[in-house]
Design a protein around this motif. Structure first.
Motif, PDB file in Angstrom:
ATOM      1  N   GLU A  56      -6.963   0.996 -16.611  1.00 63.10           N
ATOM      2  CA  GLU A  56      -6.054  -0.144 -16.513  1.00 63.10           C
ATOM      3  C   GLU A  56      -4.632   0.297 -16.135  1.00 63.10           C
ATOM      4  N   SER A  57      -4.157   1.355 -16.771  1.00 61.77           N
ATOM      5  CA  SER A  57      -2.807   1.852 -16.449  1.00 61.77           C
ATOM      6  C   SER A  57      -2.735   2.329 -15.004  1.00 61.77           C
ATOM      7  N   LEU A  58      -3.790   2.973 -14.549  1.00 57.96           N
ATOM      8  CA  LEU A  58      -3.851   3.452 -13.167  1.00 57.96           C
ATOM      9  C   LEU A  58      -3.797   2.270 -12.198  1.00 57.96           C
ATOM     10  N   PHE A  59      -4.576   1.242 -12.498  1.00 62.71           N
ATOM     11  CA  PHE A  59      -4.596   0.073 -11.622  1.00 62.71           C
ATOM     12  C   PHE A  59      -3.237  -0.629 -11.597  1.00 62.71           C
ATOM     13  N   LEU A  60      -2.619  -0.765 -12.764  1.00 61.91           N
ATOM     14  CA  LEU A  60      -1.306  -1.421 -12.827  1.00 61.91           C
ATOM     15  C   LEU A  60      -0.257  -0.637 -12.059  1.00 61.91           C
ATOM     16  N   ALA A  61      -0.336   0.688 -12.122  1.00 56.78           N
ATOM     17  CA  ALA A  61       0.619   1.520 -11.385  1.00 56.78           C
ATOM     18  C   ALA A  61       0.499   1.267  -9.882  1.00 56.78           C
ATOM     19  N   LEU A  62      -0.741   1.141  -9.404  1.00 58.61           N
ATOM     20  CA  LEU A  62      -0.987   0.862  -7.989  1.00 58.61           C
ATOM     21  C   LEU A  62      -0.435  -0.500  -7.576  1.00 58.61           C
ATOM     22  N   ALA A  63      -0.752  -1.506  -8.374  1.00 60.47           N
ATOM     23  CA  ALA A  63      -0.359  -2.872  -8.039  1.00 60.47           C
ATOM     24  C   ALA A  63       1.165  -3.001  -8.048  1.00 60.47           C
ATOM     25  N   GLU A  64       1.786  -2.295  -9.008  1.00 61.34           N
ATOM     26  CA  GLU A  64       3.236  -2.301  -9.120  1.00 61.34           C
ATOM     27  C   GLU A  64       3.881  -1.639  -7.903  1.00 61.34           C
ATOM     28  N   GLU A  65       3.280  -0.558  -7.459  1.00 64.17           N
ATOM     29  CA  GLU A  65       3.773   0.169  -6.287  1.00 64.17           C
ATOM     30  C   GLU A  65       3.727  -0.725  -5.041  1.00 64.17           C
ATOM     31  N   ASP A  66       2.605  -1.483  -4.898  1.00 69.25           N
ATOM     32  CA  ASP A  66       2.469  -2.395  -3.757  1.00 69.25           C
ATOM     33  C   ASP A  66       3.526  -3.496  -3.802  1.00 69.25           C
ATOM     34  N   ALA A  67       3.757  -4.025  -5.004  1.00 72.26           N
ATOM     35  CA  ALA A  67       4.737  -5.107  -5.141  1.00 72.26           C
ATOM     36  C   ALA A  67       6.131  -4.608  -4.770  1.00 72.26           C
ATOM     37  N   ALA A  68       6.455  -3.377  -5.170  1.00 76.96           N
ATOM     38  CA  ALA A  68       7.771  -2.809  -4.853  1.00 76.96           C
ATOM     39  C   ALA A  68       7.927  -2.593  -3.344  1.00 76.96           C
ATOM     40  N   ARG A  69       6.850  -2.146  -2.714  1.00 75.17           N
ATOM     41  CA  ARG A  69       6.877  -1.897  -1.277  1.00 75.17           C
ATOM     42  C   ARG A  69       7.100  -3.207  -0.517  1.00 75.17           C
ATOM     43  N   MET A  70       6.419  -4.267  -0.956  1.00 74.27           N
ATOM     44  CA  MET A  70       6.608  -5.571  -0.330  1.00 74.27           C
ATOM     45  C   MET A  70       8.022  -6.085  -0.528  1.00 74.27           C
ATOM     46  N   ALA A  71       8.548  -5.905  -1.751  1.00 74.57           N
ATOM     47  CA  ALA A  71       9.901  -6.395  -2.043  1.00 74.57           C
ATOM     48  C   ALA A  71      10.930  -5.723  -1.133  1.00 74.57           C
ATOM     49  N   ASP A  72      10.728  -4.442  -0.818  1.00 72.01           N
ATOM     50  CA  ASP A  72      11.628  -3.742   0.101  1.00 72.01           C
ATOM     51  C   ASP A  72      11.626  -4.390   1.488  1.00 72.01           C
ATOM     52  N   VAL A  73      10.435  -4.672   1.995  1.00 67.80           N
ATOM     53  CA  VAL A  73      10.348  -5.296   3.322  1.00 67.80           C
ATOM     54  C   VAL A  73      10.972  -6.688   3.304  1.00 67.80           C
ATOM     55  N   VAL A  74      10.733  -7.428   2.230  1.00 67.72           N
ATOM     56  CA  VAL A  74      11.307  -8.770   2.114  1.00 67.72           C
ATOM     57  C   VAL A  74      12.826  -8.715   2.155  1.00 67.72           C
ATOM     58  N   ALA A  75      13.400  -7.788   1.383  1.00 63.99           N
ATOM     59  CA  ALA A  75      14.859  -7.697   1.311  1.00 63.99           C
ATOM     60  C   ALA A  75      15.449  -7.432   2.690  1.00 63.99           C
ATOM     61  N   GLN A  76      14.751  -6.611   3.481  1.00 60.68           N
ATOM     62  CA  GLN A  76      15.302  -6.255   4.791  1.00 60.68           C
ATOM     63  C   GLN A  76      14.964  -7.249   5.889  1.00 60.68           C
ATOM     64  N   GLN A  77      13.754  -7.812   5.821  1.00 62.19           N
ATOM     65  CA  GLN A  77      13.300  -8.614   6.960  1.00 62.19           C
ATOM     66  C   GLN A  77      12.755  -9.991   6.621  1.00 62.19           C
ATOM     67  N   GLY A  78      12.619 -10.303   5.343  1.00 67.63           N
ATOM     68  CA  GLY A  78      12.134 -11.621   4.952  1.00 67.63           C
ATOM     69  C   GLY A  78      10.632 -11.657   4.751  1.00 67.63           C
ATOM     70  N   LEU A  79      10.194 -12.675   4.027  1.00 65.42           N
ATOM     71  CA  LEU A  79       8.790 -12.751   3.650  1.00 65.42           C
ATOM     72  C   LEU A  79       7.892 -13.089   4.838  1.00 65.42           C
ATOM     73  N   VAL A  80       8.406 -13.865   5.796  1.00 61.51           N
ATOM     74  CA  VAL A  80       7.573 -14.175   6.966  1.00 61.51           C
ATOM     75  C   VAL A  80       7.265 -12.889   7.735  1.00 61.51           C
ATOM     76  N   GLN A  81       8.236 -11.960   7.759  1.00 66.91           N
ATOM     77  CA  GLN A  81       7.994 -10.678   8.426  1.00 66.91           C
ATOM     78  C   GLN A  81       6.899  -9.876   7.713  1.00 66.91           C
ATOM     79  N   VAL A  82       6.895  -9.934   6.383  1.00 63.00           N
ATOM     80  CA  VAL A  82       5.811  -9.291   5.635  1.00 63.00           C
ATOM     81  C   VAL A  82       4.472  -9.864   6.082  1.00 63.00           C
ATOM     82  N   MET A  83       4.438 -11.182   6.254  1.00 58.93           N
ATOM     83  CA  MET A  83       3.190 -11.826   6.667  1.00 58.93           C
ATOM     84  C   MET A  83       2.803 -11.410   8.087  1.00 58.93           C
TER      85      MET A  83
END
Lengths: 197, 197
Positions: A56-83
């Motif tokens: 469970e901890s391993l899975f949460l670490a992965l999911a958290e990492e993905d969320a952080a990576r997406m948040a970086d792209v959003v901050a720079q380029q917006g959520l539509v760009q992520v899509m």
């Protein structure tokens, strides 16, 4: 701790995360047995659970990492760009990223305890999206007749739909114009604005 | 076959579908064991598999029934109305309906054979949505600068997002204004239309 040892630990952690990401995506959370995690990471269970308390901890670490990576792209380029990047081939959010995200969705539905643990980690994407929209509004690019919180929820809902669509393996080559429509619907419309004023 | 016997068979079929719907929603496809299906329906495995060849056929019958029910609402009231009903409390699309839909999503991702079998059954919602939009366009209610296929794909994407959102147990009380925005973004805009002409 000597530097070389610290580097070694971090490389191991990276190796476990990358291997188990593929494993969770292929087999789902329950199907990713310890045996399969060993195969996917090339490490023993002892090594894996030295770095992560449990699966469970391993899975949460992965999911958290993905969320952080997406948040970086959003901050720079917006959520539509992520899509758009999700749609593009050769994207750095490959299908295994989707697997992690859909696995989070499924566990949120079936496991109330997981819901509590995940809630603490899932706010960063919303915060990044909202902040980006506020900047866009200040720059005069955003429609001003709809609250920023509504626009944030709207974009997140479309993202959720896109993730689900891709994860189901449905054809996505016709979705570019759909994202154009989404982007246009949060933008300021010059004609309408001047007619209103 | 005598009428009373036909009625009896249909009542049994109904009883199996209603009970197993709750069971699939609670335990997921794999977790809905034959033992649990017996408990949920109040019938023996012999009776259940007299009506449905196997668990897969039973699940597909349920999912198909839900898709047909949605297509009816779409034809009469449009896809945004389906989404509003999903949000409304006391809706006739309760959470177990969502469970079926999310289970379909998950199996589409993990089971390529299921994808083939489901594809034959999943076109009715798209067809109903598209037909409704064509009527709206003829009535002059729809924006005419975007292709109907793009608008159909847009509405289906938002629906997919909403299903996923609700299935994850995320708060939905703030989504009414989001659906207003979605509805507005497919409608004809009088001001813009007159400026264009």
């Amino acid at each position: 701790m000597p530097r070389v040892s610290q580097d070694h630990l971090e490389a191991r952690r990276r190796q476990i995360l990358d291997g188990s990401r593929v494993c969770f995506a292929r087999y789902g959370y329950e199907g990713a047995t310890v045996r399969r995690l060993e195969e996917a990471t090339g490490l023993s269970r002892g090594a894996i659970f030295h770095h992560f308390r449990d699966k469970e901890s391993l899975f949460l670490a992965l999911a958290e990492e993905d969320a952080a990576r997406m948040a970086d792209v959003v901050a720079q380029q917006g959520l539509v760009q992520v899509m758009r990047e999700l749609l593009a081939e050769g994207s750095d959010h490959p299908a295994d990223w989707l697997g992690t995200r859909l696995e989070v969705s499924r566990r949120l539905r079936t496991d109330p305890e997981f819901r509590g643990r995940w809630a603490e980690r899932s706010h960063q994407l919303t915060a990044a999206t909202r902040q980006r929209l506020l900047w866009q509004r200040q720059a005069g690019n955003l429609r001003d007749d709809v609250d920023v919180d509504v626009l944030t929820a709207y974009l997140e809902l479309v993202l959720e739909g896109l993730v689900s669509h891709l994860a189901m393996g449905l054809p996505a080559d016709d979705l570019g114009p759909v994202l154009d429509l989404v982007e246009e619907s949060v933008r300021r419309h010059r004609v309408r604005a001047s007619a209103d004023s």
